[in-house]
Design a protein around this motif. Structure first.
Motif, PDB file in Angstrom:
ATOM      1  N   ARG A  66    -126.719   3.160 -60.136  1.00  0.00           N
ATOM      2  CA  ARG A  66    -126.038   1.923 -59.588  1.00  0.00           C
ATOM      3  C   ARG A  66    -126.647   0.939 -60.216  1.00  0.00           C
ATOM      4  O   ARG A  66    -128.153   0.580 -60.635  1.00  0.00           O
ATOM      5  N   LEU A  67    -125.625  -0.068 -60.698  1.00  0.00           N
ATOM      6  CA  LEU A  67    -126.011  -1.163 -61.429  1.00  0.00           C
ATOM      7  C   LEU A  67    -125.761  -2.281 -60.613  1.00  0.00           C
ATOM      8  O   LEU A  67    -124.983  -2.403 -59.469  1.00  0.00           O
ATOM      9  N   ARG A  68    -126.054  -3.513 -61.015  1.00  0.00           N
ATOM     10  CA  ARG A  68    -125.662  -4.707 -60.380  1.00  0.00           C
ATOM     11  C   ARG A  68    -124.205  -5.053 -60.619  1.00  0.00           C
ATOM     12  O   ARG A  68    -123.547  -4.581 -61.089  1.00  0.00           O
ATOM     13  N   GLY A  69    -123.796  -5.915 -59.488  1.00  0.00           N
ATOM     14  CA  GLY A  69    -122.296  -6.274 -59.521  1.00  0.00           C
ATOM     15  C   GLY A  69    -121.361  -5.425 -59.020  1.00  0.00           C
ATOM     16  O   GLY A  69    -120.343  -5.236 -59.501  1.00  0.00           O
ATOM     17  N   ASN A  70    -121.969  -4.433 -58.197  1.00  0.00           N
ATOM     18  CA  ASN A  70    -120.986  -3.361 -57.813  1.00  0.00           C
ATOM     19  C   ASN A  70    -120.611  -2.424 -58.923  1.00  0.00           C
ATOM     20  O   ASN A  70    -119.184  -2.338 -59.042  1.00  0.00           O
ATOM     21  N   MET A  71    -121.202  -1.942 -59.745  1.00  0.00           N
ATOM     22  CA  MET A  71    -120.793  -1.062 -60.686  1.00  0.00           C
ATOM     23  C   MET A  71    -121.812   0.182 -60.905  1.00  0.00           C
ATOM     24  O   MET A  71    -122.819  -0.056 -60.177  1.00  0.00           O
ATOM     25  N   GLU A  72    -121.367   1.177 -61.356  1.00  0.00           N
ATOM     26  CA  GLU A  72    -122.050   2.561 -61.547  1.00  0.00           C
ATOM     27  C   GLU A  72    -121.932   2.962 -63.009  1.00  0.00           C
ATOM     28  O   GLU A  72    -120.905   2.889 -63.521  1.00  0.00           O
ATOM     29  N   LEU A  73    -123.088   3.562 -63.542  1.00  0.00           N
ATOM     30  CA  LEU A  73    -122.986   4.055 -64.676  1.00  0.00           C
ATOM     31  C   LEU A  73    -123.248   5.534 -64.864  1.00  0.00           C
ATOM     32  O   LEU A  73    -123.998   5.958 -64.164  1.00  0.00           O
ATOM     33  N   GLN A  77    -115.883  13.887 -69.009  1.00  0.00           N
ATOM     34  CA  GLN A  77    -116.408  12.793 -67.967  1.00  0.00           C
ATOM     35  C   GLN A  77    -115.717  11.601 -68.327  1.00  0.00           C
ATOM     36  O   GLN A  77    -115.728  10.616 -67.391  1.00  0.00           O
ATOM     37  N   LEU A  78    -115.012  11.231 -69.153  1.00  0.00           N
ATOM     38  CA  LEU A  78    -113.994  10.160 -69.520  1.00  0.00           C
ATOM     39  C   LEU A  78    -113.235   9.909 -68.141  1.00  0.00           C
ATOM     40  O   LEU A  78    -112.842   8.927 -67.747  1.00  0.00           O
ATOM     41  N   LYS A  79    -112.752  11.200 -67.527  1.00  0.00           N
ATOM     42  CA  LYS A  79    -111.821  10.995 -66.570  1.00  0.00           C
ATOM     43  C   LYS A  79    -112.459  10.131 -65.420  1.00  0.00           C
ATOM     44  O   LYS A  79    -111.826   9.854 -64.448  1.00  0.00           O
ATOM     45  N   LEU A  80    -113.962  10.141 -65.166  1.00  0.00           N
ATOM     46  CA  LEU A  80    -114.502   9.635 -64.076  1.00  0.00           C
ATOM     47  C   LEU A  80    -114.950   8.218 -64.424  1.00  0.00           C
ATOM     48  O   LEU A  80    -115.245   7.756 -63.494  1.00  0.00           O
ATOM     49  N   VAL A  81    -114.482   7.583 -65.449  1.00  0.00           N
ATOM     50  CA  VAL A  81    -115.160   6.377 -65.611  1.00  0.00           C
ATOM     51  C   VAL A  81    -113.837   5.390 -65.925  1.00  0.00           C
ATOM     52  O   VAL A  81    -112.977   5.842 -66.131  1.00  0.00           O
ATOM     53  N   ASP A  82    -114.095   4.069 -65.736  1.00  0.00           N
ATOM     54  CA  ASP A  82    -113.154   2.947 -65.959  1.00  0.00           C
ATOM     55  C   ASP A  82    -113.162   2.301 -67.179  1.00  0.00           C
ATOM     56  O   ASP A  82    -112.260   1.967 -67.777  1.00  0.00           O
ATOM     57  N   ILE A  83    -114.291   2.331 -67.811  1.00  0.00           N
ATOM     58  CA  ILE A  83    -114.497   1.762 -69.088  1.00  0.00           C
ATOM     59  C   ILE A  83    -115.568   2.132 -69.816  1.00  0.00           C
ATOM     60  O   ILE A  83    -116.622   2.782 -69.274  1.00  0.00           O
ATOM     61  N   ILE A 109    -121.962  -8.627 -70.732  1.00  0.00           N
ATOM     62  CA  ILE A 109    -121.403  -7.271 -70.727  1.00  0.00           C
ATOM     63  C   ILE A 109    -120.667  -6.908 -69.336  1.00  0.00           C
ATOM     64  O   ILE A 109    -119.771  -6.559 -69.111  1.00  0.00           O
ATOM     65  N   MET A 110    -121.318  -7.282 -68.332  1.00  0.00           N
ATOM     66  CA  MET A 110    -120.896  -7.259 -66.837  1.00  0.00           C
ATOM     67  C   MET A 110    -119.539  -8.221 -66.668  1.00  0.00           C
ATOM     68  O   MET A 110    -118.473  -7.628 -65.994  1.00  0.00           O
ATOM     69  N   ASN A 111    -119.587  -9.238 -66.793  1.00  0.00           N
ATOM     70  CA  ASN A 111    -118.566 -10.123 -66.821  1.00  0.00           C
ATOM     71  C   ASN A 111    -117.263  -9.474 -67.659  1.00  0.00           C
ATOM     72  O   ASN A 111    -116.161  -9.641 -66.950  1.00  0.00           O
ATOM     73  N   GLU A 112    -117.805  -9.145 -68.747  1.00  0.00           N
ATOM     74  CA  GLU A 112    -116.585  -8.576 -69.605  1.00  0.00           C
ATOM     75  C   GLU A 112    -115.870  -7.158 -68.955  1.00  0.00           C
ATOM     76  O   GLU A 112    -114.644  -7.099 -69.203  1.00  0.00           O
ATOM     77  N   ALA A 113    -116.824  -6.497 -68.538  1.00  0.00           N
ATOM     78  CA  ALA A 113    -116.471  -5.181 -67.790  1.00  0.00           C
ATOM     79  C   ALA A 113    -115.297  -5.326 -66.620  1.00  0.00           C
ATOM     80  O   ALA A 113    -114.554  -4.779 -66.387  1.00  0.00           O
ATOM     81  N   GLN A 114    -115.832  -6.301 -66.008  1.00  0.00           N
ATOM     82  CA  GLN A 114    -115.103  -6.813 -64.713  1.00  0.00           C
ATOM     83  C   GLN A 114    -113.670  -7.210 -65.181  1.00  0.00           C
ATOM     84  O   GLN A 114    -112.604  -7.287 -64.541  1.00  0.00           O
ATOM     85  N   ASN A 115    -113.614  -8.274 -66.192  1.00  0.00           N
ATOM     86  CA  ASN A 115    -112.489  -8.795 -66.716  1.00  0.00           C
ATOM     87  C   ASN A 115    -111.480  -7.639 -67.105  1.00  0.00           C
ATOM     88  O   ASN A 115    -110.348  -7.671 -67.018  1.00  0.00           O
ATOM     89  N   ILE A 116    -111.805  -6.720 -67.890  1.00  0.00           N
ATOM     90  CA  ILE A 116    -111.230  -5.540 -68.458  1.00  0.00           C
ATOM     91  C   ILE A 116    -110.700  -4.742 -67.605  1.00  0.00           C
ATOM     92  O   ILE A 116    -109.324  -4.273 -67.616  1.00  0.00           O
ATOM     93  N   ARG A 151    -114.329  -0.346 -54.243  1.00  0.00           N
ATOM     94  CA  ARG A 151    -114.872   0.803 -55.041  1.00  0.00           C
ATOM     95  C   ARG A 151    -115.621   0.107 -56.344  1.00  0.00           C
ATOM     96  O   ARG A 151    -115.007  -0.600 -57.055  1.00  0.00           O
ATOM     97  N   PRO A 152    -116.860   0.764 -56.632  1.00  0.00           N
ATOM     98  CA  PRO A 152    -117.647   0.283 -57.682  1.00  0.00           C
ATOM     99  C   PRO A 152    -116.966   0.662 -59.091  1.00  0.00           C
ATOM    100  O   PRO A 152    -115.992   1.534 -59.332  1.00  0.00           O
ATOM    101  N   ILE A 153    -116.892  -0.339 -60.077  1.00  0.00           N
ATOM    102  CA  ILE A 153    -116.375  -0.264 -61.493  1.00  0.00           C
ATOM    103  C   ILE A 153    -117.473   0.870 -62.172  1.00  0.00           C
ATOM    104  O   ILE A 153    -118.600   0.780 -62.067  1.00  0.00           O
ATOM    105  N   ARG A 154    -116.794   1.874 -62.616  1.00  0.00           N
ATOM    106  CA  ARG A 154    -117.481   3.050 -63.197  1.00  0.00           C
ATOM    107  C   ARG A 154    -117.789   2.998 -64.842  1.00  0.00           C
ATOM    108  O   ARG A 154    -116.394   2.897 -65.553  1.00  0.00           O
ATOM    109  N   LEU A 155    -118.871   2.840 -65.443  1.00  0.00           N
ATOM    110  CA  LEU A 155    -118.976   2.570 -66.765  1.00  0.00           C
ATOM    111  C   LEU A 155    -119.634   3.883 -67.421  1.00  0.00           C
ATOM    112  O   LEU A 155    -120.264   4.610 -66.797  1.00  0.00           O
ATOM    113  N   MET A 156    -119.374   4.142 -68.838  1.00  0.00           N
ATOM    114  CA  MET A 156    -120.427   5.261 -69.704  1.00  0.00           C
ATOM    115  C   MET A 156    -120.721   4.324 -70.789  1.00  0.00           C
ATOM    116  O   MET A 156    -119.741   3.523 -71.536  1.00  0.00           O
TER     117      MET A 156
END
Length: 285
Positions: free
Chosen positions: A162-169, A20-26, A96-103, A119-124
């Motif tokens: 779907r998360l706020r800030g164009n992110m998906e978890l 599943q790690l292959k599917l996420v950015d952070i 959390i959201m701000n730092e995820a965007q920065n990273i 494309r949404p930022i994808r988190l786990m």
């Protein structure tokens, strides 16, 4: 202490997480601010490899403020940002959201150059049971959270939220379980309710908690239970609490089962004050 460990189960979990790690950015590693070391799965760094990671110290409303700041500094010295979060109030969630965007900024910029826009930022989020993962997800998602459906390559049943800030978890509930390498880790997890009380009887668990805390947090006990400050023996502390709280059986015997549950419940609920069980100085900071 009798704690079962299933190597086959851990291998299956590792394989699932790696796929599943292959599917996420952070990856967001969620730790209990009261026990940052004990609440860390010892295999997580090996599993995620070079995948970008953000550390979140959850439950800061229950942890000692000074110790939380020390843990922030400790992780910073190790090259990681550690964001303290209180899911009760939402404090730290925006960070959390701000730092995820920065990273992930560089990666997202590269995608834009290739014509992949918005494309949404994808988190786990990974974390042990009872560390507050669901509360974090709810805070990140907000009231308008919605599952976005399965994606190709995702194990059946796993969903994107779907998360706020164009992110998906990527929602993977219960994906990790701690490995108990020593008794102190097991005790810390039991004290905080991360593992079931059945691993040892509650009377012994409460006694060990009082034994661990009383010297450092004596004032907390004195003020909460109105007991004599000069008591030193942990069992006598429990006896004094039982008497003051009416945990008494017939013939004026102490109801140790009741007073033990009282102490554990009130510690876990923060009624004993803001307490941290682990300090970074113990790890050679």
């Amino acid at each position: 202490m009798n704690i079962n460990w299933y190597p086959g189960h851990m291998k299956k979990t590792k394989d699932l997480l790696k796929s599943q790690l292959k599917l996420v950015d952070i990856v967001i590693e969620l730790l209990d601010a009261r026990i940052p070391l004990s609440s860390k799965n010892p295999s997580i760094d090996e599993i995620i490899g070079n995948k970008p990671k953000l550390i979140v110290l959850n439950k800061i409303d229950l942890a000692h403020d000074g110790e939380t700041r020390r843990w922030e500094n400790y992780y910073k010295s190790q090259g990681f940002n550690a964001i303290p979060v209180n899911t009760m109030t939402g404090a730290g969630v925006r960070e959390i959201m701000n730092e995820a965007q920065n990273i992930t900024q560089e990666k997202m910029d590269n995608l834009k150059k290739k014509g992949i826009i918005n494309r949404p930022i994808r988190l786990m989020i990974v974390g042990i049971p009872n560390v507050g993962k669901s509360s974090i997800i709810n805070r990140l998602a907000g009231k308008k959270s919605a599952k976005t459906g399965d994606r190709p390559g995702v194990t059946k049943g796993k969903q994107w939220i779907r998360l706020r800030g164009n992110m998906e978890l990527l929602d993977t509930p219960g994906i990790l379980w701690p490995k108990f390498e020593d008794e102190e880790v097991a005790l810390n997890l039991a004290f905080t309710g991360a593992i079931k009380d059945e691993i040892m009887d509650t009377e012994t668990l409460a006694y060990r908690l009082v034994q661990r805390l009383y010297n450092k947090y004596e004032t907390n006990f004195v003020e909460r239970y109105n007991i004599d400050r000069n008591i030193e023996d942990p069992l006598e502390v429990m006896n004094a609490i039982a008497i003051n709280r009416g945990c008494i059986l017939s013939k004026k015997e102490i109801d140790y089962d009741r007073v033990s549950n009282l102490i554990l419940d009130e510690f876990r609920a923060g009624k004993l004050g803001k307490i941290t069980l682990e300090s970074p100085i113990n790890e050679g900071e």
